[in-house]
Design an enzyme around this catalytic site. Structure first.
Site, PDB file in Angstrom:
ATOM      1  N   CYS A  97      -1.049   6.310   8.780  1.00  0.00           N
ATOM      2  CA  CYS A  97      -1.438   4.979   8.292  1.00  0.00           C
ATOM      3  C   CYS A  97      -2.623   5.182   7.358  1.00  0.00           C
ATOM      4  O   CYS A  97      -2.647   6.136   6.586  1.00  0.00           O
ATOM      5  CB  CYS A  97      -1.759   4.038   9.453  1.00  0.00           C
ATOM      6  SG  CYS A  97      -3.098   4.594  10.528  1.00  0.00           S
TER       7      CYS A  97
ATOM      8  N   ARG B 150       0.832  -1.200   0.000  1.00  0.00           N
ATOM      9  CA  ARG B 150       0.000   0.000   0.000  1.00  0.00           C
ATOM     10  C   ARG B 150       0.871   1.257   0.000  1.00  0.00           C
ATOM     11  O   ARG B 150       0.546   2.257  -0.649  1.00  0.00           O
ATOM     12  CB  ARG B 150      -0.945  -0.001   1.203  1.00  0.00           C
ATOM     13  CG  ARG B 150      -2.093  -0.985   1.075  1.00  0.00           C
ATOM     14  CD  ARG B 150      -2.968  -1.003   2.308  1.00  0.00           C
ATOM     15  NE  ARG B 150      -3.646   0.272   2.534  1.00  0.00           N
ATOM     16  CZ  ARG B 150      -4.356   0.548   3.615  1.00  0.00           C
ATOM     17  NH1 ARG B 150      -4.494  -0.367   4.579  1.00  0.00           N
ATOM     18  NH2 ARG B 150      -4.954   1.715   3.758  1.00  0.00           N
TER      19      ARG B 150
END
Length: 283
Positions: free
Chosen positions: A239, A179
């Site tokens: 995050c 990611r």
């Protein structure tokens, strides 16, 4: 109280009049993840004396972003109803893949509640130690909760724009490598792939042992060093939505460093057209 306590310590101290135990399990339920009901799991089995914190209920309902911090009034109301009020020591635990007790730890500290610890290894460590569980719903005794700070240890979009522009803080991203690099699409629709320019990548699981307990000392410091993180710099953790960034912040705390958490994280940053984005490995 130490920031990390063992199941044995908690079992021995659970009867202290000022000690409270809170189950901070929250299941993010991203695409591809199994659907779990944290509240139902709590009634099936929890640490005796614990209350269910329900982090979803602490999230700012006015925000379009997931899991953002509540305002002071919402925080105080929720805390008070759970009996997690003034003059208490609080031990948090979870049974969640994303280690959500760390998110609750960041939230409590953001409002000035600093006598807070995590149960090392969470509910799994408690049961592995052969300690008993309690079943059923819990009716907490309310206790007044006074926010003594607001937003301590948090970063917002305006601050993060400045940090990325001038490099004044080291940005550390807790998401998976795929990611971070952009090789894997973001699980939330409409969010761009990649990461903030200049960020380092430290997937949060690297701070934990295979049994779910926290790495300590040299092993924990090595996890940061291997990701190219300089612990002597001011740190801003990010995050997907601010949850696993909190794991990194707690890990830094165990090493004697204080790190901030970007509350909106990549869901906010990656969802905007005018924020700079990078793909590939950390530069």
């Amino acid at each position: 109280m130490e920031p990390l306590v063992t199941p044995e310590w908690l079992a021995a101290n659970a009867g202290a009049p000022d000690l409270r135990i809170a189950d901070a399990t929250y299941h993010v339920s991203l695409a591809g993840e199994a659907v779990r009901d944290a509240a139902a799991e709590f009634t099936t089995g929890h640490i005796p004396g614990a209350v269910f914190m329900d982090l979803a209920g602490f999230s700012d309902t006015a925000s379009p972003l997931p899991s953002t911090m509540p305002g002071p009034a919402q925080f105080a109301s929720r805390m008070g109803k759970l009996g997690l009020g003034d003059g208490t020591r609080i031990v948090l635990y979870d049974d969640a893949a994303h280690r959500t007790a760390a998110r609750a730890w960041v939230m409590l500290r953001a409002f000035g509640f600093t006598d807070v610890a995590l149960l090392d290894g969470g509910l799994g460590a408690w049961t592995a130690a052969g300690l008993p569980l309690e079943t059923g719903a819990v009716a907490p005794r309310p206790r007044h909760a006074t926010p003594r700070d607001t937003g301590a240890g948090l970063r917002d979009l305006t601050q993060m724009r400045a940090i990325v522009a001038d490099g004044s803080e080291q940005v550390v991203d807790a998401r998976s490598a795929a990611r971070f690099t952009g090789d894997e699409a973001d699980p939330r629709p409409g969010i761009a792939p990649g990461h903030m320019p200049g960020a380092r990548n430290l997937p949060y699981g690297r701070l934990l042992n295979p049994d779910g307990t926290w790495k300590r000392g040299d092993a924990l410091a090595a996890a940061f060093a291997d990701a190219g993180v300089d612990l002597d710099r001011q740190l801003a953790m990010t995050c997907g939505s601010g949850i696993t960034a909190s794991v990194l912040a707690f890990g830094a705390h165990l090493l004697g460093r204080e790190a901030a958490v970007y509350d909106g994280s990549w869901t906010e940053w990656g969802g905007l057209a005018d924020t700079p984005k990078a793909t590939g490995a950390a530069a």
